[in-house]
Design a protein around this motif. Structure first.
Motif, PDB file in Angstrom:
ATOM      1  N   ASP A 108      -4.258   9.905  -4.159  1.00  0.00           N
ATOM      2  CA  ASP A 108      -3.180   9.717  -4.688  1.00  0.00           C
ATOM      3  C   ASP A 108      -1.688   8.696  -5.016  1.00  0.00           C
ATOM      4  O   ASP A 108      -0.686   8.751  -5.350  1.00  0.00           O
ATOM      5  CB  ASP A 108      -2.835  11.050  -5.574  1.00  0.00           C
ATOM      6  N   THR A 132       0.828  11.211  -9.061  1.00  0.00           N
ATOM      7  CA  THR A 132       0.697   9.509  -7.773  1.00  0.00           C
ATOM      8  C   THR A 132       2.215   8.920  -7.606  1.00  0.00           C
ATOM      9  O   THR A 132       2.900   8.897  -8.327  1.00  0.00           O
ATOM     10  CB  THR A 132       0.425   7.919  -8.904  1.00  0.00           C
ATOM     11  N   ARG A 213      -6.046   7.989 -13.822  1.00  0.00           N
ATOM     12  CA  ARG A 213      -5.362   7.418 -13.223  1.00  0.00           C
ATOM     13  C   ARG A 213      -6.084   6.479 -12.161  1.00  0.00           C
ATOM     14  O   ARG A 213      -5.529   6.028 -11.450  1.00  0.00           O
ATOM     15  CB  ARG A 213      -5.682   9.132 -12.548  1.00  0.00           C
ATOM     16  N   GLU A 214      -7.000   6.579 -12.070  1.00  0.00           N
ATOM     17  CA  GLU A 214      -8.239   5.241 -11.105  1.00  0.00           C
ATOM     18  C   GLU A 214      -7.747   4.890 -11.155  1.00  0.00           C
ATOM     19  O   GLU A 214      -7.717   3.490 -10.171  1.00  0.00           O
ATOM     20  CB  GLU A 214      -9.782   5.808 -11.439  1.00  0.00           C
TER      21      GLU A 214
END
Length: 220
Positions: A108, A132, A213-214
Motif C-alpha cells: 500500500d 496509498t 491502484r496497482e
C-alpha cells in the motif's frame, strides 16, 4: 486506545527497530505493537489462526524490502496481506522495478528509509485509512514503468479506466470523458483486453479498480 494505529515491523536491522521504538513512543496516534526479523516469525509469534489462515491484529505492517532470510519481497507482501494488515514497504533501495513489483503484489506504499519520522507517520496514517502512501520514489517508479505487465494505455483509455474504476457509472464516465457511453464501453473493453494480453485478467469493476491502484494510473 481508540483511534490508535497499531503497527508491526518486519526488519532484520536491530538498530532501526530500536530507533523506531524510541521515536514512536512520543507519537500518540501510533503504537508499535510487535517486531520480527522475518514474516514467518511475525506470523508464528502471533499464533492467531482462523480457518487455517493466520490473522494478525495489526493495522499496518512496515516491511523491509530485502530481508536476510532470502525471502522474496512479493511473496512476503502477499503473505502479510492475506493475514489482514495493510503493508507499507520501507527500504534503503529506490529501485524502480522493485517498487512496481511491490505495489503489484499488494503493498500500500513504498518509502525509503532516509525519510524523517513525520513523513513515516503520515504514510502510516494514509495506509491505515485505506489509501496509498505516496512518495517521490513511488511516483517516479509509476511514471517510468515500462514493464511488460503494465499495458500501454492511450490517454483516453486511461481516463475512462480511472473515472469508471472510481465508482462512476458508465454514463457518468462517458460524460466526463466527452464521449458516448458506447465509446466509453469500447475503451473499457480495450483496457480489459490489454490486461488480458499482459497476463493479468481483468473482468469486473473491482478488478479495474485494483489495476488502477496497482499501476498508479492516477499518479501519472
Amino acid at each position: 486506545m481508540a483511534g490508535v494505529i497499531t503497527v508491526a515491523v518486519v526488519d532484520d536491522d536491530r538498530m532501526l527497530l530500536d530507533g523506531l521504538r524510541v521515536w514512536l513512543e512520543d507519537v500518540p496516534d501510533v503504537r508499535l505493537a510487535a517486531t520480527a526479523c522475518t514474516v514467518g516469525h511475525l506470523l508464528a509469534d502471533e499464533g492467531a489462526v482462523h480457518g487455517g489462515q493466520a490473522r494478525l491484529p495489526y493495522d499496518v505492517v512496515l516491511l523491509d524490502l530485502v530481508l536476510g532470510d532470502g525471502s522474496q519481497p512479493p511473496e512476503n507482501i502477499r503473505r502479510l496481506r492475506a493475514a489482514g494488515p495493510r503493508v507499507l514497504v520501507i527500504s534503503t533501495v529506490a529501485d524502480r522495478r522493485r517498487i512496481v513489483a511491490a505495489i503489484a503484489a499488494g503493498a500500500d506504499g513504498y518509502l525509503t528509509k532516509d525519510h524523517d519520522l513525520p513523513t513515516l507517520v503520515r504514510a502510516v496514517g494514509a495506509v491505515a485509512a485505506g489509501g496509498t502512501a505516496h512518495s517521490a520514489e513511488l511516483a517516479f517508479a509509476w511514471a517510468h514503468d515500462d514493464g511488460p505487465t503494465r499495458p500501454s494505455l492511450s490517454p483516453k483509455e486511461r481516463q475512462v479506466l480511472v473515472e469508471y474504476a472510481s465508482g462512476l457509472t458508465l454514463k457518468a464516465t462517458a460524460r466526463r470523458a466527452g464521449v458516448s457511453p458506447h465509446t466509453a464501453k469500447y475503451y473499457l473493453d480495450r483496457v480489459k483486453d490489454k490486461y488480458q494480453q499482459a497476463g493479468r485478467p481483468t473482468y469486473t469493476k473491482i478488478d479495474l479498480a485494483a489495476r488502477v491502484r496497482e499501476d498508479g494510473w492516477t499518479e501519472d
